[in-house]
Design a protein around this motif. Structure first.
Motif, PDB file in Angstrom:
ATOM      1  N   GLU A 147      71.500   2.086  61.750  1.00 49.63           N
ATOM      2  CA  GLU A 147      71.403   2.671  63.085  1.00 49.63           C
ATOM      3  C   GLU A 147      72.787   2.865  63.692  1.00 49.63           C
ATOM      4  OE1 GLU A 147      68.698   0.025  65.083  1.00 49.63           O
ATOM      5  OE2 GLU A 147      66.975   1.311  64.597  1.00 49.63           O
ATOM      6  N   GLU A 148      73.683   1.939  63.446  1.00 55.10           N
ATOM      7  CA  GLU A 148      75.061   2.070  63.932  1.00 55.10           C
ATOM      8  C   GLU A 148      75.753   3.258  63.269  1.00 55.10           C
ATOM      9  OE1 GLU A 148      78.460   1.603  66.089  1.00 55.10           O
ATOM     10  OE2 GLU A 148      76.491   0.723  66.441  1.00 55.10           O
ATOM     11  N   VAL A 149      75.525   3.452  61.982  1.00 55.51           N
ATOM     12  CA  VAL A 149      76.105   4.606  61.280  1.00 55.51           C
ATOM     13  C   VAL A 149      75.603   5.897  61.916  1.00 55.51           C
ATOM     14  CG1 VAL A 149      76.203   5.875  59.103  1.00 55.51           C
ATOM     15  CG2 VAL A 149      76.423   3.398  59.097  1.00 55.51           C
ATOM     16  N   VAL A 150      74.310   5.964  62.215  1.00 52.45           N
ATOM     17  CA  VAL A 150      73.744   7.174  62.827  1.00 52.45           C
ATOM     18  C   VAL A 150      74.365   7.409  64.204  1.00 52.45           C
ATOM     19  CG1 VAL A 150      71.625   8.199  63.760  1.00 52.45           C
ATOM     20  CG2 VAL A 150      71.614   7.136  61.502  1.00 52.45           C
ATOM     21  N   ARG A 151      74.591   6.346  64.965  1.00 50.91           N
ATOM     22  CA  ARG A 151      75.240   6.510  66.271  1.00 50.91           C
ATOM     23  C   ARG A 151      76.660   7.051  66.116  1.00 50.91           C
ATOM     24  NH1 ARG A 151      72.082   2.139  67.578  1.00 50.91           N
ATOM     25  NH2 ARG A 151      73.556   0.546  66.950  1.00 50.91           N
ATOM     26  N   GLN A 152      77.381   6.546  65.129  1.00 48.64           N
ATOM     27  CA  GLN A 152      78.765   6.971  64.924  1.00 48.64           C
ATOM     28  C   GLN A 152      78.871   8.335  64.250  1.00 48.64           C
ATOM     29  OE1 GLN A 152      80.830   3.873  62.823  1.00 48.64           O
ATOM     30  NE2 GLN A 152      80.568   2.407  64.465  1.00 48.64           N
ATOM     31  N   ASP A 153      77.927   8.634  63.369  1.00 48.29           N
ATOM     32  CA  ASP A 153      77.948   9.897  62.628  1.00 48.29           C
ATOM     33  C   ASP A 153      76.522  10.435  62.504  1.00 48.29           C
ATOM     34  OD1 ASP A 153      78.356  12.055  60.984  1.00 48.29           O
ATOM     35  OD2 ASP A 153      79.031  10.897  59.254  1.00 48.29           O
ATOM     36  N   PRO A 154      76.049  11.148  63.526  1.00 48.30           N
ATOM     37  CA  PRO A 154      74.672  11.648  63.507  1.00 48.30           C
ATOM     38  C   PRO A 154      74.379  12.619  62.363  1.00 48.30           C
ATOM     39  CG  PRO A 154      75.637  11.868  65.697  1.00 48.30           C
ATOM     40  CD  PRO A 154      76.728  11.455  64.763  1.00 48.30           C
ATOM     41  N   THR A 155      75.400  13.101  61.691  1.00 47.44           N
ATOM     42  CA  THR A 155      75.193  14.030  60.571  1.00 47.44           C
ATOM     43  C   THR A 155      75.043  13.306  59.238  1.00 47.44           C
ATOM     44  OG1 THR A 155      77.550  14.328  60.111  1.00 47.44           O
ATOM     45  CG2 THR A 155      76.560  15.797  61.759  1.00 47.44           C
ATOM     46  N   SER A 156      75.074  11.992  59.232  1.00 49.60           N
ATOM     47  CA  SER A 156      75.018  11.226  57.983  1.00 49.60           C
ATOM     48  C   SER A 156      73.618  11.260  57.370  1.00 49.60           C
ATOM     49  CB  SER A 156      75.436   9.779  58.213  1.00 49.60           C
ATOM     50  OG  SER A 156      75.203   9.032  57.038  1.00 49.60           O
ATOM     51  N   ALA A 157      73.459  12.082  56.368  1.00 53.23           N
ATOM     52  CA  ALA A 157      72.175  12.155  55.669  1.00 53.23           C
ATOM     53  C   ALA A 157      71.862  10.832  54.979  1.00 53.23           C
ATOM     54  CB  ALA A 157      72.194  13.299  54.665  1.00 53.23           C
ATOM     55  N   LEU A 158      72.882  10.154  54.475  1.00 56.93           N
ATOM     56  CA  LEU A 158      72.663   8.867  53.813  1.00 56.93           C
ATOM     57  C   LEU A 158      72.025   7.859  54.757  1.00 56.93           C
ATOM     58  CD1 LEU A 158      75.967   8.349  51.762  1.00 56.93           C
ATOM     59  CD2 LEU A 158      73.673   8.789  50.869  1.00 56.93           C
ATOM     60  N   ALA A 159      72.579   7.729  55.945  1.00 59.76           N
ATOM     61  CA  ALA A 159      72.045   6.754  56.899  1.00 59.76           C
ATOM     62  C   ALA A 159      70.630   7.113  57.320  1.00 59.76           C
ATOM     63  CB  ALA A 159      72.963   6.655  58.116  1.00 59.76           C
ATOM     64  N   HIS A 160      70.388   8.383  57.578  1.00 52.63           N
ATOM     65  CA  HIS A 160      69.039   8.809  57.956  1.00 52.63           C
ATOM     66  C   HIS A 160      68.050   8.546  56.823  1.00 52.63           C
ATOM     67  CE1 HIS A 160      69.703  10.656  61.874  1.00 52.63           C
ATOM     68  NE2 HIS A 160      70.843  11.119  61.409  1.00 52.63           N
ATOM     69  N   ALA A 161      68.455   8.828  55.605  1.00 51.69           N
ATOM     70  CA  ALA A 161      67.567   8.612  54.458  1.00 51.69           C
ATOM     71  C   ALA A 161      67.284   7.124  54.267  1.00 51.69           C
ATOM     72  CB  ALA A 161      68.185   9.200  53.195  1.00 51.69           C
ATOM     73  N   GLY A 162      68.297   6.285  54.375  1.00 56.76           N
ATOM     74  CA  GLY A 162      68.105   4.844  54.228  1.00 56.76           C
ATOM     75  C   GLY A 162      67.160   4.288  55.280  1.00 56.76           C
ATOM     76  N   LEU A 163      67.354   4.709  56.531  1.00 56.88           N
ATOM     77  CA  LEU A 163      66.446   4.268  57.594  1.00 56.88           C
ATOM     78  C   LEU A 163      65.032   4.768  57.341  1.00 56.88           C
ATOM     79  CD1 LEU A 163      68.553   4.717  60.835  1.00 56.88           C
ATOM     80  CD2 LEU A 163      67.572   2.592  59.970  1.00 56.88           C
ATOM     81  N   GLY A 164      64.926   6.005  56.931  1.00 60.56           N
ATOM     82  CA  GLY A 164      63.604   6.566  56.672  1.00 60.56           C
ATOM     83  C   GLY A 164      62.866   5.815  55.588  1.00 60.56           C
ATOM     84  N   LEU A 165      63.577   5.483  54.528  1.00 56.99           N
ATOM     85  CA  LEU A 165      62.954   4.724  53.448  1.00 56.99           C
ATOM     86  C   LEU A 165      62.445   3.382  53.937  1.00 56.99           C
ATOM     87  CD1 LEU A 165      65.376   5.331  50.454  1.00 56.99           C
ATOM     88  CD2 LEU A 165      62.977   5.996  50.589  1.00 56.99           C
ATOM     89  N   ARG A 166      63.268   2.714  54.694  1.00 56.84           N
ATOM     90  CA  ARG A 166      62.911   1.362  55.122  1.00 56.84           C
ATOM     91  C   ARG A 166      61.840   1.363  56.202  1.00 56.84           C
ATOM     92  NH1 ARG A 166      62.563  -2.665  52.150  1.00 56.84           N
ATOM     93  NH2 ARG A 166      62.580  -4.605  53.254  1.00 56.84           N
ATOM     94  N   LEU A 167      61.930   2.270  57.130  1.00 54.31           N
ATOM     95  CA  LEU A 167      60.973   2.278  58.223  1.00 54.31           C
ATOM     96  C   LEU A 167      59.626   2.858  57.809  1.00 54.31           C
ATOM     97  CD1 LEU A 167      63.374   3.292  61.114  1.00 54.31           C
ATOM     98  CD2 LEU A 167      62.552   1.009  60.520  1.00 54.31           C
ATOM     99  N   ARG A 168      59.618   3.737  56.820  1.00 54.05           N
ATOM    100  CA  ARG A 168      58.362   4.335  56.361  1.00 54.05           C
ATOM    101  C   ARG A 168      57.606   3.387  55.439  1.00 54.05           C
ATOM    102  NH1 ARG A 168      54.783   7.916  55.271  1.00 54.05           N
ATOM    103  NH2 ARG A 168      54.500   9.024  53.347  1.00 54.05           N
ATOM    104  N   ALA A 169      58.294   2.723  54.556  1.00 53.09           N
ATOM    105  CA  ALA A 169      57.646   1.855  53.567  1.00 53.09           C
ATOM    106  C   ALA A 169      58.395   0.539  53.476  1.00 53.09           C
ATOM    107  CB  ALA A 169      57.611   2.556  52.210  1.00 53.09           C
ATOM    108  N   PRO A 170      58.241  -0.335  54.469  1.00 49.44           N
ATOM    109  CA  PRO A 170      59.032  -1.558  54.494  1.00 49.44           C
ATOM    110  C   PRO A 170      58.832  -2.484  53.302  1.00 49.44           C
ATOM    111  CG  PRO A 170      57.395  -1.580  56.241  1.00 49.44           C
ATOM    112  CD  PRO A 170      57.351  -0.220  55.601  1.00 49.44           C
ATOM    113  N   ARG A 171      57.682  -2.383  52.633  1.00 52.73           N
ATOM    114  CA  ARG A 171      57.458  -3.258  51.490  1.00 52.73           C
ATOM    115  C   ARG A 171      57.785  -2.585  50.159  1.00 52.73           C
ATOM    116  NH1 ARG A 171      51.645  -5.707  52.047  1.00 52.73           N
ATOM    117  NH2 ARG A 171      51.148  -3.530  52.359  1.00 52.73           N
ATOM    118  N   ALA A 172      58.253  -1.356  50.192  1.00 50.19           N
ATOM    119  CA  ALA A 172      58.469  -0.608  48.953  1.00 50.19           C
ATOM    120  C   ALA A 172      59.432  -1.312  48.009  1.00 50.19           C
ATOM    121  CB  ALA A 172      58.984   0.793  49.260  1.00 50.19           C
TER     122      ALA A 172
END
Length: 86
Positions: free
Chosen positions: A46-71
């Motif tokens: 979340e801090e990475v997204v605040r600092q760099d809203p264009t970071s596809a890596l950070a958005h993808a990592g958050l999406g993975l974790r928030l969508r499927a926390p037990r994956a």
């Protein structure tokens, strides 16, 4: 390649080393498979997204974790069949 396409390539964002490092730190936290580490991983990304809203890596990592926390646990075979379905 058209001049417009060439201009678009020159405007492409490059990866920032600090963003990549923070992404790796966040994903490492997720792999620890504890609630505390999961929370820390989310905070890092979340801090990475605040600092760099264009970071596809950070958005993808958050999406993975928030969508499927037990994956991550499921993929490593740490949950029983009953835990997966319930």
């Amino acid at each position: 390649m058209t001049p417009r396409e060439e201009a678009g390539l020159s405007e492409a964002n490059s990866l920032r080393p600090d963003t990549c490092l923070a992404y790796l730190k966040g994903m490492y936290q997720f792999r620890q498979e504890t609630p505390e580490a999961d929370q820390r991983g989310v905070e890092i990304l979340e801090e990475v997204v605040r600092q760099d809203p264009t970071s596809a890596l950070a958005h993808a990592g958050l999406g993975l974790r928030l969508r499927a926390p037990r994956a991550f646990s499921i993929s490593r075979g740490r949950l029983s069949q009953g835990q997966i379905s319930g």
